[in-house]
Design an enzyme around this catalytic site. Structure first.
Site, PDB file in Angstrom:
ATOM      1  N   GLN A  96      -6.280   4.115  -5.630  1.00 20.41           N
ATOM      2  CA  GLN A  96      -6.746   2.817  -4.531  1.00 20.41           C
ATOM      3  C   GLN A  96      -8.125   2.476  -4.734  1.00 20.41           C
ATOM      4  OE1 GLN A  96      -5.035   1.286  -2.843  1.00 20.41           O
ATOM      5  NE2 GLN A  96      -3.066   2.130  -2.175  1.00 20.41           N
ATOM      6  N   PHE A 154       7.528   6.405  -6.347  1.00 21.11           N
ATOM      7  CA  PHE A 154       6.357   5.789  -6.636  1.00 21.11           C
ATOM      8  C   PHE A 154       5.092   6.811  -5.959  1.00 21.11           C
ATOM      9  CE2 PHE A 154       9.642   2.545  -5.679  1.00 21.11           C
ATOM     10  CZ  PHE A 154       9.995   2.102  -6.786  1.00 21.11           C
ATOM     11  N   ASN A 206      -1.398  10.542  -4.238  1.00 13.75           N
ATOM     12  CA  ASN A 206      -2.492  10.003  -3.066  1.00 13.75           C
ATOM     13  C   ASN A 206      -2.091  10.496  -1.554  1.00 13.75           C
ATOM     14  OD1 ASN A 206      -4.665   8.304  -1.974  1.00 13.75           O
ATOM     15  ND2 ASN A 206      -3.080   7.036  -1.701  1.00 13.75           N
ATOM     16  N   GLU A 235       7.636   9.890  -9.957  1.00 11.70           N
ATOM     17  CA  GLU A 235       6.811   8.929 -10.655  1.00 11.70           C
ATOM     18  C   GLU A 235       7.219   8.626 -12.304  1.00 11.70           C
ATOM     19  OE1 GLU A 235       3.930   6.233 -11.784  1.00 11.70           O
ATOM     20  OE2 GLU A 235       3.988   6.881  -9.512  1.00 11.70           O
ATOM     21  N   ASP A 276       5.860   3.765  -1.853  1.00 12.95           N
ATOM     22  CA  ASP A 276       4.750   2.823  -1.972  1.00 12.95           C
ATOM     23  C   ASP A 276       5.222   1.996  -3.323  1.00 12.95           C
ATOM     24  OD1 ASP A 276       2.379   1.602  -2.157  1.00 12.95           O
ATOM     25  OD2 ASP A 276       1.146   3.399  -2.211  1.00 12.95           O
ATOM     26  N   CYS A 312       2.624  -3.499  -0.565  1.00 15.37           N
ATOM     27  CA  CYS A 312       1.300  -4.559  -0.957  1.00 15.37           C
ATOM     28  C   CYS A 312       2.161  -6.014  -1.212  1.00 15.37           C
ATOM     29  CB  CYS A 312       0.772  -4.070  -2.286  1.00 15.37           C
ATOM     30  SG  CYS A 312       1.752  -4.123  -3.763  1.00 15.37           S
TER      31      CYS A 312
END
Length: 431
Positions: free
Chosen positions: A266, A294, A299, A315, A362, A388
């Protein structure tokens, strides 16, 4: 062509109309009268460039960056930060209602970024040397590089490393023909950074090593210089350092993690910590069995996993999975990260008859509709969706609501001040 701007829409555009067609133009504010030049005409809309603001909004301000308007990195530097937030909120609400028929009242007030400038810890810079050396960002809608010597949204350390690289490359112009891109990442917690040079397979290795040695010697904050090209799966240290030696250290809501060169991170660490704190509070202390799609380098997983009875992150990027498992082991956190496509793991879990209590995801900008269709067979009682892209979020939320999930709230986070980008968290529950 003279136009009056009606409103801002997603993508950094101002929307106007003429002769029954929509005209999109960047760098404007609602209510402004502008002179534009049409660049591209489509069947039901046109894209134009701003030539002159004939009647400026009283809220318009002077951009801090001299490259604003040329560089495609920022969209809103002409708008005061306290006005950017409600404008982004309205854009999010409109997208959700238009695409997903989601009531605007479901959207909570946007969480502002602690910093509106100097927040970006990652820079992805394009490089070319035709008439002269250019290091910078692409002009909006083109592949033309705008040469950028400073970037106000970048963390000052990232700016310094960028300038050091420019000076070093000017001394080693023999490398320019082989260099394509530069990625700089820094850690404010460690006050150090690294860079990855994306180059051709065939480059002058002697000069590359010499330049790398000079950079590290001249810039104490630079931990390593790495290269990446088609023959390398992951970035490779020019100076022969190991992956953990090159990695950057970050504080993440009570834990310390290392971030390997070349993994996704990020770009706004302070806002990232606010997002994690929000999820911790909203999801509570008893998460049960959690599946995260994901998951990246962990994080969200690593700070939240202690609240779960089990945590599995999936992932597709192998280096990110290695990084996540390393950090979990280093911090004594019971979380498992699997290198796999999300759809394949979901299919496997479905065949095994497994379930999860919380589904956390995410996804990238294209959203996760196909993954959600399969994930519902796991019967999650709660879903936390970090997005996003308001457009694909609206589509995916509509699907979940139609499948019987109740939307509790949507909270937008401003991760990217001065740009049109909008991050948000949607919480859903099965009645």
């Amino acid at each position: 062509m003279k136009l009056t701007v009606e409103k801002l829409i997603f993508g950094g555009w101002g929307l106007s109309r003429t002769t029954g067609k929509v005209v999109l133009v960047a760098g404007v504010l609602p209510g402004e009268v502008v002179e534009v030049e049409v660049q591209r005409e489509h069947r039901d809309y046109m894209v134009a460039t701003l030539k002159e603001v004939l009647s400026p909004s009283p809220k318009r301000i002077d951009p801090r960056c001299p490259h604003f308007g040329d560089c495609g990195g920022c969209d809103y530097q002409h708008i005061p930060y306290n006005l950017q937030l409600p404008l982004k909120e309205e854009i999010l609400k409109e997208e959700l209602k238009r695409i997903g028929q989601i009531p605007p009242e479901m959207v909570k007030p946007m969480i502002p970024s602690p910093q509106d400038y100097g927040w970006r810890i990652r820079l992805d810079l394009a490089i070319e040397a035709k008439e002269k050396l250019k290091i910078g960002f692409y002009r909006r809608g083109t592949r033309e590089i705008v040469d950028v010597e400073r970037c106000p949204v970048a963390h000052p350390l990232a700016e310094r490393i960028m300038e050091r690289f420019r000076l070093a490359l000017q001394r080693h112009l023999i490398l320019v023909a082989a260099v394509r891109r530069l990625e700089i990442t820094i850690s404010p917690d460690e006050n150090r950074g690294h860079m990855v040079i994306y180059c051709l397979v065939h480059h002058d290795k002697k000069h590359m090593r010499q330049m790398a040695e000079e950079l590290v010697l001249e810039c104490d904050e630079l931990k390593d210089v790495l290269i990446k090209h088609r023959a390398l799966v992951f970035p490779h240290s020019v100076l022969g350092k190991g992956r953990t030696q090159s990695a950057l250290e970050f504080s993440l809501n009570g834990i310390r993690i290392l971030s390997y060169p070349g993994v996704f991170l990020q770009a706004n660490p302070q806002q990232n910590r606010r997002l994690i704190a929000y999820l911790k509070k909203k999801l509570g202390d008893d998460l049960g069995e959690v599946l995260e799609l994901f998951s990246g380098i962990g994080n969200l997983s690593l700070p939240l996993a202690p609240q779960a009875s089990s945590w599995t992150g999936v992932e597709r990027n192998r280096l990110s999975v290695k990084n996540a498992n390393y950090n979990a082991q280093k911090n004594g956190i019971k979380a498992r990260f699997v290198c796999e496509e999300a759809l394949r793991l979901l299919e496997s879990w479905q065949k095994e008859g497994r379930h999860c209590d919380l589904l956390l995801l995410d996804p990238p900008r294209q959203g996760a509709l196909e993954e959600l269709k399969m994930a519902l067979s796991l019967n999650p009682s709660r879903i936390a969706y970090v997005s996003c892209n308001p457009s694909t979020l609206a589509r995916d939320l509509r699907f979940l609501i139609d499948q019987g999930y109740e939307l509790e709230e949507i909270t937008p986070f401003d991760f990217f001040p001065q740009t049109y980008h909008i991050e948000s968290v949607s919480l859903l529950r099965k009645p």
